[in-house]
Design a protein around this motif. Sequence first.
Motif, PDB file in Angstrom:
ATOM      1  N   LYS A  65       0.773  -0.624   0.086  1.00 35.50           N
ATOM      2  CA  LYS A  65       0.289  -0.237   0.020  1.00 35.50           C
ATOM      3  C   LYS A  65       0.508   0.609  -0.201  1.00 35.50           C
ATOM      4  N   CYS A  66       1.905   0.861   0.709  1.00 35.56           N
ATOM      5  CA  CYS A  66       3.084   2.534   0.385  1.00 35.56           C
ATOM      6  C   CYS A  66       3.706   3.126  -0.451  1.00 35.56           C
ATOM      7  N   ASP A  84       2.651  -7.938   2.035  1.00 35.10           N
ATOM      8  CA  ASP A  84       1.913  -7.930   2.872  1.00 35.10           C
ATOM      9  C   ASP A  84       1.178  -6.844   1.418  1.00 35.10           C
ATOM     10  N   ALA A 107      -2.891  -8.576   5.243  1.00 31.79           N
ATOM     11  CA  ALA A 107      -2.928  -7.940   5.751  1.00 31.79           C
ATOM     12  C   ALA A 107      -3.918  -6.859   6.521  1.00 31.79           C
ATOM     13  N   ARG A 150      -4.206 -10.147  14.838  1.00 29.53           N
ATOM     14  CA  ARG A 150      -3.856  -8.741  15.212  1.00 29.53           C
ATOM     15  C   ARG A 150      -4.748  -7.808  16.624  1.00 29.53           C
ATOM     16  N   LEU A 162      -3.154   4.329  13.380  1.00 28.60           N
ATOM     17  CA  LEU A 162      -3.873   2.673  12.725  1.00 28.60           C
ATOM     18  C   LEU A 162      -4.756   1.845  13.921  1.00 28.60           C
ATOM     19  N   HIS A 194       0.102  -3.976  14.976  1.00 32.79           N
ATOM     20  CA  HIS A 194       1.080  -2.379  14.022  1.00 32.79           C
ATOM     21  C   HIS A 194       1.019  -1.423  15.283  1.00 32.79           C
ATOM     22  N   GLY A 198       5.050   5.010  11.163  1.00 32.00           N
ATOM     23  CA  GLY A 198       6.013   6.667  11.086  1.00 32.00           C
ATOM     24  C   GLY A 198       6.353   6.746  12.738  1.00 32.00           C
ATOM     25  N   GLY A 233       4.122  -2.962  11.286  1.00 32.50           N
ATOM     26  CA  GLY A 233       5.163  -1.611  10.222  1.00 32.50           C
ATOM     27  C   GLY A 233       5.376  -0.397  11.713  1.00 32.50           C
ATOM     28  N   GLY A 234       5.834   0.712  10.571  1.00 37.06           N
ATOM     29  CA  GLY A 234       6.025   1.727  11.699  1.00 37.06           C
ATOM     30  C   GLY A 234       7.783   2.349  11.617  1.00 37.06           C
ATOM     31  N   PHE A 235       8.441   1.452  10.739  1.00 37.68           N
ATOM     32  CA  PHE A 235       9.942   2.367  10.595  1.00 37.68           C
ATOM     33  C   PHE A 235       9.888   3.022  10.113  1.00 37.68           C
ATOM     34  N   GLU A 268       6.063  -5.978   9.085  1.00 44.36           N
ATOM     35  CA  GLU A 268       5.470  -5.232   7.101  1.00 44.36           C
ATOM     36  C   GLU A 268       6.305  -4.214   7.173  1.00 44.36           C
ATOM     37  N   PRO A 269       7.100  -3.402   6.817  1.00 44.48           N
ATOM     38  CA  PRO A 269       8.046  -2.066   6.766  1.00 44.48           C
ATOM     39  C   PRO A 269       6.885  -1.530   5.379  1.00 44.48           C
ATOM     40  N   GLY A 270       7.104   0.264   5.454  1.00 39.55           N
ATOM     41  CA  GLY A 270       6.457   0.112   3.658  1.00 39.55           C
ATOM     42  C   GLY A 270       7.876   1.421   4.183  1.00 39.55           C
ATOM     43  N   ARG A 271       6.993   2.592   4.628  1.00 39.91           N
ATOM     44  CA  ARG A 271       7.882   3.715   3.919  1.00 39.91           C
ATOM     45  C   ARG A 271       9.860   3.371   4.034  1.00 39.91           C
TER      46      ARG A 271
HETATM   47  C1  LIG Z   1      -1.285  -3.327   8.466  1.00 39.49           C
HETATM   48  C2  LIG Z   1       0.018  -2.621   7.788  1.00 39.49           C
HETATM   49  N1  LIG Z   1       0.841  -3.267   7.632  1.00 39.49           N
HETATM   50  C3  LIG Z   1       2.008  -2.353   7.757  1.00 39.49           C
HETATM   51  C4  LIG Z   1       1.768  -0.849   7.272  1.00 39.49           C
HETATM   52  C5  LIG Z   1       2.864   0.209   6.776  1.00 39.49           C
HETATM   53  O1  LIG Z   1       3.185   0.544   7.653  1.00 39.49           O
HETATM   54  P1  LIG Z   1       4.709   1.879   7.417  1.00 39.49           P
HETATM   55  O2  LIG Z   1       5.040   2.249   6.292  1.00 39.49           O
HETATM   56  O3  LIG Z   1       4.151   2.239   9.046  1.00 39.49           O
HETATM   57  O4  LIG Z   1       5.932   0.696   8.201  1.00 39.49           O
HETATM   58  C6  LIG Z   1       0.559  -0.175   6.981  1.00 39.49           C
HETATM   59  C7  LIG Z   1       0.394   0.542   7.175  1.00 39.49           C
HETATM   60  O5  LIG Z   1      -0.699   1.527   6.775  1.00 39.49           O
HETATM   61  C8  LIG Z   1      -0.565  -1.088   7.284  1.00 39.49           C
HETATM   62  O6  LIG Z   1      -1.994  -0.628   7.808  1.00 39.49           O
END
Ligand SMILES: Cc1ncc(COP(=O)(O)O)c(C=O)c1O
Length: 389
Positions: A65-66, A84, A107, A150, A162, A194, A198, A233-235, A268-271
Motif C-alpha cells: 500500500k505504501c 503484505d 494483512a 491482530r 492505526l 501495528h 512513522g 510496520g512503523g519503521f 510489514e515495513p512500508g515507508r
Molecule cells: C497493516 C499495515 N501494515 C503495514 C503498513 C506500513 O506501515 P509503515 O509504512 O509504517 O511501515 C501499514 C500502513 O498503513 C498497515 O496498515
Amino acid sequence: MQLSNNDELIHVMDTSTNVWSTIKDIADSGLQEDPFCVCDVSDIIKKHEEWIVKLPRIQPFYAVKCNDSLNVIRVLAALGTCFDCASEAEINKVLSVGVDPRHIIFAHPAKPLSHIRHAAAVGVSLMTFDSECELHKIKNLFPTANLVIRIRCDAAVAKCYLGKKFGCNPEKDAPCLMTLAHSLGLEIVGVSFHVGSGCDDPPVYQKAIAAARKVFDHGLFLGFPMKLLDIGGGFPGHKGCSIDRIAEVVNNALEEFFPDCGTQVIAEPGRFYVASAYTLAANVYSKRELRNEKDGSITSVMYYINDGVYGTFNFILYEPAEVRPIPLKVASPFSGFPTPVVYTVIDEQGWTLLKNKHPMTETHFVIGNKPANLPLGTGSDIINGRATF
Ligand SMILES: Cc1ncc(COP(=O)(O)O)c(C=O)c1O
C-alpha cells in the motif's frame, strides 16, 4: 497520489551521474515541464541491506500500500522480501511479477467477501483478523486459511495512528476471539500488531511484543499451532532517519519474549523501504509577493508549483510533515497539473546485483539515464500509486 507509469525500464546510471544530476539533466532539457519523480533503486537496495544487518531475525513483508509500483515490487522480490497486501488488487499485482502466493500475507483485518474468495482461489492463505465478523466470513469462504490475530498496541507518537481502526484488545477481546475461532474449527497460527506508521516511540515495540507473547501462549493453550509473530510496520524511512533505536528494542524484546528460533518473526515495513528512494521535481510557474501594508516592504513571497495536495503532497492532509524545497533553476510558465511520471534509476553496482535475480531480468533495464534515453513529457498510461516521503 497518482503516478504515471509510462517508463517501466530502470535506467542504469554510469559512474559520472547520480540522482541529483539526473534530475538536473531532465529539468535542463526543457522537455519536461510536468512534475516528475526519480526513484533510486540503489537506495532501496541499501535499505534492504540495512534491514538484514539490523533486524536479522525478521523477514520483511513489504507493505504494498505504501508504493505499489511494479518496479518496486520486482526489485524487492528479487532482493528476497515477501509482501503484505491489503486488497485483491494488491495481491494480483504482486502475483503478476511471479511472487509465490505463500510469500504474501493478506494483512487487512477487515476484508470484503470477494477479496477473501480471491485469496482462497489464488492460494494466499495467511491472513489477519481482529473481529468476530471476520472470523465468520473466513469460516464460510476460506475455512483452511492460516489466521493471524491482530492486537492493538499504539505508539505514543506516530505520524499515522492505526489503532482506532484495527487491532483487538489483547487482554479482553483476544481470548474470546480465539475461543470463537476454535469453536468454528479455524486455525490461528500467529499474532500481529501495528504500533502506528512513522513510529517515534521505540519502547512501544517492547510493550507490543510482550502483549503478543501472552496472546501467543493463550493460543498454544487452546491447541493452536502458534508459529508466527508479525510486528507490523512503523519503521521510519526518510533521508537521515535511523531505525537503530527501534531495532535495539525489537531485538532485545525478541530475545526476552520469543527466544525460541522456531517462531517465525515477520514485519510489514512500508515507508522504510521507499520513502527516501523517491525525489519529486515540480515546476514553479508563478509567484506573488506579499507586502507590509504600512511601509510596502516585502514580508513574504508565495511560489506556485504544478503539484499539490491532490497529487504528490496528499500525505500533508493526514500526517504532520514538513516539505523542504531545493531550487533547481528558474521555472518556465506552465498551464496544466498532470500527475508526475516516475523515472527509475539504479547505479552500476545495483544493476550487477539485480539484473539476473528472479523476477528481474536484463530486459527490465536500459543503459543510460541521459535525457536522450528517457521518454520525457507527460505520461499517458496512468496508474494508481502512492509515493511516501
Ligand atoms: C497493516 C499495515 N501494515 C503495514 C503498513 C506500513 O506501515 P509503515 O509504512 O509504517 O511501515 C501499514 C500502513 O498503513 C498497515 O496498515
